[in-house]
Design a protein around this motif. Sequence first.
Motif, PDB file in Angstrom:
ATOM      1  N   PHE A  74       0.830  -1.210   0.000  1.00  0.00           N
ATOM      2  CA  PHE A  74       0.000   0.000   0.000  1.00  0.00           C
ATOM      3  C   PHE A  74       0.862   1.257   0.000  1.00  0.00           C
ATOM      4  N   ASN A  75       2.034   1.222   0.630  1.00  0.00           N
ATOM      5  CA  ASN A  75       2.957   2.359   0.543  1.00  0.00           C
ATOM      6  C   ASN A  75       3.397   2.592  -0.897  1.00  0.00           C
ATOM      7  N   SER A  76       3.522   1.506  -1.666  1.00  0.00           N
ATOM      8  CA  SER A  76       3.979   1.612  -3.044  1.00  0.00           C
ATOM      9  C   SER A  76       2.876   2.049  -3.988  1.00  0.00           C
ATOM     10  N   ALA A  77       1.666   1.506  -3.836  1.00  0.00           N
ATOM     11  CA  ALA A  77       0.615   1.701  -4.836  1.00  0.00           C
ATOM     12  C   ALA A  77      -0.345   2.837  -4.514  1.00  0.00           C
ATOM     13  N   THR A  78      -0.270   3.441  -3.326  1.00  0.00           N
ATOM     14  CA  THR A  78      -1.176   4.530  -2.949  1.00  0.00           C
ATOM     15  C   THR A  78      -0.362   5.677  -2.351  1.00  0.00           C
ATOM     16  N   CYS A  79      -1.069   6.712  -1.923  1.00  0.00           N
ATOM     17  CA  CYS A  79      -0.397   7.837  -1.269  1.00  0.00           C
ATOM     18  C   CYS A  79      -0.357   7.665   0.241  1.00  0.00           C
ATOM     19  N   LEU A  80      -0.778   6.518   0.736  1.00  0.00           N
ATOM     20  CA  LEU A  80      -0.706   6.253   2.166  1.00  0.00           C
ATOM     21  C   LEU A  80       0.723   5.893   2.537  1.00  0.00           C
ATOM     22  N   ARG A  81       1.160   6.379   3.683  1.00  0.00           N
ATOM     23  CA  ARG A  81       2.510   6.074   4.133  1.00  0.00           C
ATOM     24  C   ARG A  81       2.430   5.501   5.540  1.00  0.00           C
ATOM     25  N   PHE A  82       2.469   4.180   5.607  1.00  0.00           N
ATOM     26  CA  PHE A  82       2.463   3.512   6.908  1.00  0.00           C
ATOM     27  C   PHE A  82       3.863   3.593   7.509  1.00  0.00           C
ATOM     28  N   GLU A  83       3.933   4.086   8.727  1.00  0.00           N
ATOM     29  CA  GLU A  83       5.206   4.240   9.410  1.00  0.00           C
ATOM     30  C   GLU A  83       5.076   3.750  10.843  1.00  0.00           C
ATOM     31  N   PRO A  84       6.175   3.267  11.435  1.00  0.00           N
ATOM     32  CA  PRO A  84       6.119   2.846  12.847  1.00  0.00           C
ATOM     33  C   PRO A  84       5.665   3.989  13.735  1.00  0.00           C
ATOM     34  N   ALA A  85       4.816   3.670  14.686  1.00  0.00           N
ATOM     35  CA  ALA A  85       4.263   4.692  15.584  1.00  0.00           C
ATOM     36  C   ALA A  85       5.359   5.314  16.446  1.00  0.00           C
ATOM     37  N   GLN A  86       5.159   6.601  16.755  1.00  0.00           N
ATOM     38  CA  GLN A  86       6.052   7.334  17.641  1.00  0.00           C
ATOM     39  C   GLN A  86       5.362   7.567  18.988  1.00  0.00           C
ATOM     40  N   PRO A  87       6.109   7.902  20.019  1.00  0.00           N
ATOM     41  CA  PRO A  87       5.494   8.076  21.356  1.00  0.00           C
ATOM     42  C   PRO A  87       4.377   9.098  21.416  1.00  0.00           C
ATOM     43  N   ASN A  88       4.444  10.129  20.532  1.00  0.00           N
ATOM     44  CA  ASN A  88       3.421  11.189  20.594  1.00  0.00           C
ATOM     45  C   ASN A  88       2.191  10.887  19.745  1.00  0.00           C
ATOM     46  N   ASP A  89       2.155   9.738  19.067  1.00  0.00           N
ATOM     47  CA  ASP A  89       0.973   9.370  18.269  1.00  0.00           C
ATOM     48  C   ASP A  89      -0.153   8.935  19.207  1.00  0.00           C
ATOM     49  N   LYS A  90      -1.294   9.609  19.074  1.00  0.00           N
ATOM     50  CA  LYS A  90      -2.416   9.329  19.980  1.00  0.00           C
ATOM     51  C   LYS A  90      -3.238   8.115  19.542  1.00  0.00           C
ATOM     52  N   ASN A  91      -3.387   7.938  18.235  1.00  0.00           N
ATOM     53  CA  ASN A  91      -4.204   6.827  17.749  1.00  0.00           C
ATOM     54  C   ASN A  91      -3.437   6.116  16.640  1.00  0.00           C
ATOM     55  N   THR A  92      -3.272   4.835  16.777  1.00  0.00           N
ATOM     56  CA  THR A  92      -2.489   4.074  15.821  1.00  0.00           C
ATOM     57  C   THR A  92      -3.261   2.838  15.375  1.00  0.00           C
ATOM     58  N   MET A  93      -2.850   2.319  14.210  1.00  0.00           N
ATOM     59  CA  MET A  93      -3.312   0.985  13.807  1.00  0.00           C
ATOM     60  C   MET A  93      -2.510  -0.019  14.620  1.00  0.00           C
ATOM     61  N   LYS A  94      -3.201  -0.799  15.413  1.00  0.00           N
ATOM     62  CA  LYS A  94      -2.504  -1.760  16.265  1.00  0.00           C
ATOM     63  C   LYS A  94      -2.818  -3.173  15.801  1.00  0.00           C
ATOM     64  N   PHE A  95      -1.773  -3.842  15.358  1.00  0.00           N
ATOM     65  CA  PHE A  95      -1.937  -5.223  14.897  1.00  0.00           C
ATOM     66  C   PHE A  95      -1.819  -6.162  16.088  1.00  0.00           C
ATOM     67  N   SER A  96      -2.861  -6.976  16.310  1.00  0.00           N
ATOM     68  CA  SER A  96      -2.900  -7.918  17.419  1.00  0.00           C
ATOM     69  C   SER A  96      -3.123  -9.320  16.883  1.00  0.00           C
ATOM     70  N   PHE A  97      -2.922 -10.289  17.732  1.00  0.00           N
ATOM     71  CA  PHE A  97      -3.081 -11.681  17.317  1.00  0.00           C
ATOM     72  C   PHE A  97      -4.552 -12.059  17.345  1.00  0.00           C
ATOM     73  N   GLY A  98      -5.045 -12.580  16.227  1.00  0.00           N
ATOM     74  CA  GLY A  98      -6.440 -12.987  16.136  1.00  0.00           C
ATOM     75  C   GLY A  98      -6.737 -13.572  14.777  1.00  0.00           C
ATOM     76  N   SER A  99      -8.033 -13.649  14.443  1.00  0.00           N
ATOM     77  CA  SER A  99      -8.476 -14.373  13.250  1.00  0.00           C
ATOM     78  C   SER A  99      -9.153 -13.456  12.253  1.00  0.00           C
ATOM     79  N   CYS A 100      -8.369 -12.580  11.592  1.00  0.00           N
ATOM     80  CA  CYS A 100      -8.882 -11.740  10.489  1.00  0.00           C
ATOM     81  C   CYS A 100     -10.123 -10.953  10.907  1.00  0.00           C
ATOM     82  N   VAL A 101     -10.010 -10.172  11.953  1.00  0.00           N
ATOM     83  CA  VAL A 101     -11.147  -9.400  12.465  1.00  0.00           C
ATOM     84  C   VAL A 101     -10.714  -7.956  12.673  1.00  0.00           C
ATOM     85  N   THR A 102     -11.593  -7.013  12.357  1.00  0.00           N
ATOM     86  CA  THR A 102     -11.335  -5.605  12.658  1.00  0.00           C
ATOM     87  C   THR A 102     -12.644  -4.835  12.568  1.00  0.00           C
TER      88      THR A 102
END
Length: 798
Positions: A74-102
């Motif tokens: 998605f970083n390559s094919a779109t204008c979205l730039r996913f980057e590792p979260a920094q301490p001051n980021d209030k809301n992040t995409m958090k990947f957790s262990f589970g079965s394809c749910v969001t």
Amino acid sequence: MNMLRLIVLAVLFNCYLVQAQSVEERAGTSTRYISRWTKEPVSSGFYRIPYEFHSRLLGNPVVIKGILRTLKLFNSATCLRFEPAQPNDKNTMKFSFGSCVTYIGRNNPPYNQLYVGSDDCVSVGKISRVLMFSLGMYYETGRSDRDNYVKFVAGAYGINGYRYFQRLYLRTWESYNSPYDFKSIMHFDGYEFSTGGSATILVKSTGKPVQAQSIGPSIEDLKQIRAMYGCTKRGLNETTTCYHTSDHGYSYRGRVNTTIGNLTCQRWSSSFPNNHYFSPSDITAAGLEENYCRNPDMSDMPWCYVTNGDKIWEYCNITACPPNAGVPDLPTPTPPQNIKGFWRPWSSWKPCSNCDRGFTYRTRSCIGNTPGSLGCPGLQWQSEPCYEDCPIREPQWSSWGVWSACDRYCGPGTHSRVRYCPEGGCKGKVLNSGPCEAQSCPLYPDGDCFKSSEPGSYRGNRNVTTSGEPCKHWNHTSYRYVVAQNNHAKFIYIDVKPVGCVIISRRNKTNSSNFDLNNNYCRNPNRSSVPWCFSALTYRSETCNVSICNTAATWSDWAPWSACSKSCGGGLQFKTKYCVSGTWGQGNCKGPFLSARPCNGHICDYSGGPPPLPSTFNPIPSFVNETGCVDPEKPQTYRGIARTTVSGKTCQFWESQYPNRIYYPGAFKAWIQGLRENYCRSTSSNMWPGCYPASFGDKWEPCAIPVCSIGAARIEEPDCYYARDRMSYLGTVNVTRKGVACQRWDTFTPHMHKYIVPLYRYLGAHNYCRNPDLDARGPWCFTMDHHRRKDYCKVPRC
């Protein structure tokens, strides 16, 4: 494929929460009122989205690799730039262990989590679907115009189908002028949520099941993401002379068509010499042209299938582009010092599967993580050969086989049964004989038939009419038999209020007792064409169902002996004969029609393979034999359509209690035993298939079904599966629906998996399609293609 188990109520609630937001904050491909992750581009037209990993995922390199490859795409094919979260980021995409749910769109913690990693949710395609939900997209079948393109088969899916097949209203749906896309990663497969193995979604124009794909986002998916977030550029431009390492060459569009081993690439649109899943018509965003090197599944670098050599595929000889500072490579997170998860100690070794030479195995379980993670490296089970001295004991006989038919059609006779000695040297007899009586003999020698030349000759004991009504005793009817002088027989009709006697007929007979009207048996005192009697219910005369004697019936020669039922360890051979010009019991066709003898009693040698199934494993006999013959070792598996007994009588329907009251075990057990219509069946493991004849007073009779020949006897399972018994398929299909070879169940190359052979039914040292997880779609297997983990097999429903 596994679908996202979206919590619909929470989604709808979230949709209404954001309706009061400004128009600029509204975005979505299928829903207008979903909050997107960024409001404005951070710089140069790119939108930054911070992400982080739950600590449990950090110790699982396979899942981390799948997530990072998806974000790079998605970083390559779109204008979205996913980057590792920094301490001051209030809301992040958090990947957790589970079965394809969001959840759909951006949400506040804890509803910002994307659950991946379990139930094979580790591929780029499946993680892409979860990510696109979080970005704001919905299922393609939720479009308000979907009824123009697909048709849902009512009754073929359960409650989950009703939940996820809902159509969105036009006011809440937005496609950004994108056409309906059957190849969207957000489109359901044609068998999704099937409860009986049949199709649930059909292409309206063709009536065929939808063929969805799960490799990665389609070109229309990426276009909608760009439109949704207002992209004016993509992260990495397509290249033709080198490939970007930050997207592993996903954006490469050059014309190199040879591999690093100088092998020529196979055309992507061709299935020769290698069947595969990367058809240009299915994977529309990866630029699969001609036979040029590409990377549609985000492997390490561009690759292709090859047309020669021993390899199926190989990486291509393409140089890497200089690093792109605008789209830096995503770093692999450093595992924590205290990685979660650990192996429990190995279990004790299981007993040797066989004395002398056998197999033993042991297992272990991973606590707090998944097998193969950094916390639990290695395999879940080990096996090795074992050698034990066999105890000195007396050889043991097998159980006695099925009794043969009685050698007398009626009256006392003899039947026999056989047994075999698996190891040889048993003391005792192979053949055992005993008394039997197929049925009581009639009172007179002519039996249950009459000679056509003498219609009054019948002296059997049949006492019911053709319509099934019982016969009335002759002495209680208006006919009475009187023995006259001079050996003349008279039939005297006596009125209810007798006022005199009238002689009806007068016959000259030398032996008047031959008329025998001293019981309620069918007789022919007036020399009609067939025997008859008076009905005890209607008092009217009615004919009886008595056949003409067939003196021409005789046995055929014995057929050749069948193949031995076992190659070693003791088996049985069988031979049969049939009645020529008649049925069993007529003429000379009396006595047994089946004979058996032991064979191959030598000890089996160990031939390698995986650990054996546990000794307690004893599955319900599957519905196996539809060949029209009986496997003598498994008579209960017969599912042919014979419905006539050895005496030529038609079988009574299993669900009927007329004309005989019979035991019916109930719907489920009847389904297990195959008690359909009036077909001959065996209800136990040592009973020859038979039925209850459809005539009054008759008892169970075996049916005249041949023993399976050499070819048919070895048909263990039909090449189909039963929808109500999803594990029922035990055939030998070992390629997927695309023709790709299956991986052996007892190996972990090229794909790691959780299916420990000794602990799952019907898995073993083979690569046959099976269904260990009871998938509603039917049998499947892991593939030998490094680029496709698993797929369904082309096995039809029975």
